[in-house]
Design a protein around this motif. Structure first.
Motif, mmCIF file in Angstrom:
data_model
loop_
_atom_site.group_PDB
_atom_site.id
_atom_site.type_symbol
_atom_site.label_atom_id
_atom_site.label_comp_id
_atom_site.label_asym_id
_atom_site.label_seq_id
_atom_site.Cartn_x
_atom_site.Cartn_y
_atom_site.Cartn_z
ATOM 1 N N UNK A 71 0.984 -1.306 0.016
ATOM 2 C CA UNK A 71 -0.076 -0.080 -0.005
ATOM 3 C C UNK A 71 0.544 1.189 0.137
ATOM 4 N N UNK A 72 2.019 1.104 0.914
ATOM 5 C CA UNK A 72 2.763 2.512 0.974
ATOM 6 C C UNK A 72 3.659 2.854 -0.646
ATOM 7 N N UNK A 73 3.893 1.672 -1.111
ATOM 8 C CA UNK A 73 4.397 1.753 -2.488
ATOM 9 C C UNK A 73 3.419 2.350 -3.384
ATOM 10 N N UNK A 74 2.370 1.863 -3.355
ATOM 11 C CA UNK A 74 1.175 2.535 -4.112
ATOM 12 C C UNK A 74 0.990 3.970 -3.883
ATOM 13 N N UNK A 75 1.161 4.271 -2.640
ATOM 14 C CA UNK A 75 1.048 5.689 -2.264
ATOM 15 C C UNK A 75 2.322 6.503 -2.863
ATOM 16 N N UNK A 76 3.304 5.810 -2.835
ATOM 17 C CA UNK A 76 4.440 6.624 -3.499
ATOM 18 C C UNK A 76 4.570 6.608 -4.851
ATOM 19 N N UNK A 77 3.925 5.785 -5.753
ATOM 20 C CA UNK A 77 3.728 5.832 -7.110
ATOM 21 C C UNK A 77 2.612 6.769 -7.644
ATOM 22 N N UNK A 78 1.666 7.553 -6.919
ATOM 23 C CA UNK A 78 0.866 8.360 -7.229
ATOM 24 C C UNK A 78 -0.250 8.080 -7.812
ATOM 25 N N UNK A 79 -0.994 8.832 -8.571
ATOM 26 C CA UNK A 79 -2.281 8.707 -9.000
ATOM 27 C C UNK A 79 -2.728 7.533 -9.936
ATOM 28 N N UNK A 80 -1.751 6.984 -10.346
ATOM 29 C CA UNK A 80 -1.928 5.587 -11.093
ATOM 30 C C UNK A 80 -2.204 4.438 -10.421
ATOM 31 N N UNK A 81 -2.041 4.606 -9.203
ATOM 32 C CA UNK A 81 -2.410 3.195 -8.559
ATOM 33 C C UNK A 81 -3.605 3.538 -7.421
ATOM 34 N N UNK A 82 -4.505 4.459 -7.836
ATOM 35 C CA UNK A 82 -5.716 4.952 -7.101
ATOM 36 C C UNK A 82 -6.850 3.457 -7.057
ATOM 37 N N UNK A 83 -6.770 2.895 -8.333
ATOM 38 C CA UNK A 83 -7.890 1.770 -8.106
ATOM 39 C C UNK A 83 -7.268 0.639 -7.139
ATOM 40 N N UNK A 84 -6.003 0.518 -7.288
ATOM 41 C CA UNK A 84 -5.431 -0.493 -6.359
ATOM 42 C C UNK A 84 -5.584 -0.363 -5.030
ATOM 43 N N UNK A 85 -5.674 0.857 -4.663
ATOM 44 C CA UNK A 85 -5.908 1.165 -3.101
ATOM 45 C C UNK A 85 -7.198 1.036 -2.884
ATOM 46 N N UNK A 86 -8.193 1.477 -3.590
ATOM 47 C CA UNK A 86 -9.510 1.397 -3.511
ATOM 48 C C UNK A 86 -9.928 -0.283 -3.158
ATOM 49 N N UNK A 87 -9.213 -1.053 -4.339
ATOM 50 C CA UNK A 87 -9.898 -2.408 -4.277
ATOM 51 C C UNK A 87 -9.174 -2.879 -2.828
ATOM 52 N N UNK A 88 -8.007 -2.564 -2.630
ATOM 53 C CA UNK A 88 -7.173 -3.023 -1.346
ATOM 54 C C UNK A 88 -8.283 -2.619 -0.054
ATOM 55 N N UNK A 89 -8.739 -1.511 0.134
ATOM 56 C CA UNK A 89 -9.670 -1.337 1.302
ATOM 57 C C UNK A 89 -11.013 -1.908 1.025
ATOM 58 N N UNK A 90 -11.334 -2.210 0.020
ATOM 59 C CA UNK A 90 -12.704 -3.010 -0.276
ATOM 60 C C UNK A 90 -12.754 -4.181 0.195
ATOM 61 N N UNK A 91 -11.416 -5.062 -0.111
ATOM 62 C CA UNK A 91 -10.945 -6.207 0.197
ATOM 63 C C UNK A 91 -10.982 -6.432 2.039
ATOM 64 N N UNK A 92 -10.327 -5.209 2.339
ATOM 65 C CA UNK A 92 -9.867 -5.399 3.960
ATOM 66 C C UNK A 92 -11.242 -5.159 4.736
ATOM 67 N N UNK A 93 -12.131 -4.326 3.856
ATOM 68 C CA UNK A 93 -13.756 -4.244 4.570
ATOM 69 C C UNK A 93 -14.301 -5.522 4.776
ATOM 70 N N UNK A 94 -14.093 -6.256 3.355
ATOM 71 C CA UNK A 94 -14.819 -7.730 3.653
ATOM 72 C C UNK A 94 -14.100 -8.850 4.594
ATOM 73 N N UNK A 95 -12.875 -8.658 4.745
ATOM 74 C CA UNK A 95 -12.236 -9.406 5.830
ATOM 75 C C UNK A 95 -12.783 -9.009 7.311
ATOM 76 N N UNK A 96 -12.964 -7.654 7.421
ATOM 77 C CA UNK A 96 -13.154 -7.122 8.618
ATOM 78 C C UNK A 96 -14.381 -7.363 8.959
ATOM 79 N N UNK A 97 -15.367 -7.471 7.854
ATOM 80 C CA UNK A 97 -16.617 -7.833 8.328
ATOM 81 C C UNK A 97 -16.850 -9.283 8.521
#
Lengths: 166, 166
Positions: free
Chosen positions: B68-94
């Motif tokens: 995730x930190x690497x995606x942050x450093x890579x800038x706006x081209x990784x916005x979708x990956x970051x969204x996907x990651x948080x959505x996966x993590x939300x399912x895990x949390x549920x």
DNA sequence: TCTTGACTTAGAGCTAACTCTAAATTTTAT
DNA sequence: ATAAAATTTAGAGTTAGCTCTAAGTCAAGA
């Protein structure tokens, strides 16, 4: 005849390695052995295993779970200790659930942030979405977890830098 | 000037050792250094730390947080990956929250069991309390987690043994 | 200035909870 | 009867995530 270690492993989703490890650690003293030395799990053993999972899954360490098992073996004189233990574990679990809900709020915030960011192709989300500004402040602004101590000498906040809230 | 590592440690309830470990593992690449080499945390760094806590507390491994930190450093081209990651993590949390609620039911059952047991000084609870019999069956009876496979040769249930449901 | 305490790095050490290996035995299926 | 699969033990190995040590540098108060 009850269940073999492999049957229990499959049914409970725990590896045979782990089951033997639990046995070695004193968590399964009630499991009988067949005349030839194979473990023979009863339904009660499986029920206890579910309780062990429950205690482990709520953060109890194996050495503390063993204490519970020892109390079980000591009989009715330890009923109060066992009740106290489950009540402590319930409080712990309530704290965990509160924390998970806090995490959920933060993750929901991030999801909404990135949905907007993805839709527009950039992270200027706060300029477009005042609701997210409000939520960001509520979730991250000045939690004051610990009583604020002495700040650093020259403690003016620095201007927002590169990675602002991503 | 922002916050020293010790100030951040106290404020966030994370040891300085752990903060340096996170830095070593690449989780804190945005933290600036003073001219003399001391770490200088900004408010944004602390906010990111809160997100790291959140990901870690919902079961994400440090190597995946680093992604995730690497995606942050890579800038706006990784916005979708970051969204996907948080959505996966939300399912895990549920899933985690559902499991904790299941654990809570079992612990509540145990508390009521032991309250009765303590009150009477023995574990003949089921003979006195039909409601607990019902709840026991509901919580532990035939979960059928995995599709039942071949049972052992002589698979008659054995009679209740010493440690019945304690 | 001096002292005390906080900070730095590299790298070793620790702990909990598995996870696996090896060699022997037992069970099950053909 | 025999081959394959599951089990047994003791004990070694692995992993993640810290946690600490040593030796040195930096900072703040008297």
């Amino acid at each position: 005849m009850g269940y073999s270690i492999g049957q229990v492993a499959e049914r409970c989703g725990i590896s045979t390695y782990t089951l033997r490890y639990y046995d070695k650690e004193g968590l399964l003293p009630f499991v009988k052995k067949t005349p030839s030395g194979l473990r023979d799990f009863s339904d009660q053993d499986i029920e206890l295993l579910r309780i062990i999972e429950c205690l482990k899954g709520t953060g109890m360490q194996i050495k503390d779970i063993r204490q519970y098992i020892v109390w079980l073996m000591q009989g009715d004189s330890t009923l109060q200790q066992r009740l106290d233990m489950f009540e402590r574990q319930k409080e712990r679990l309530q704290m965990q659930m509160r924390q998970l809900m806090d995490f959920m709020d933060k993750i929901d915030f991030k999801i909404d942030f990135y949905k907007d960011a993805v839709a527009h192709g950039d992270t200027n989300v706060y300029e477009r979405n005042p609701d997210l500004v409000r939520r960001k402040k509520k979730l991250f602004g000045c939690c004051a977890a610990a009583p604020a101590k002495k700040a650093r000498k020259n403690s003016t906040r620095q201007s927002p830098n590169s990675a602002d809230c991503q």
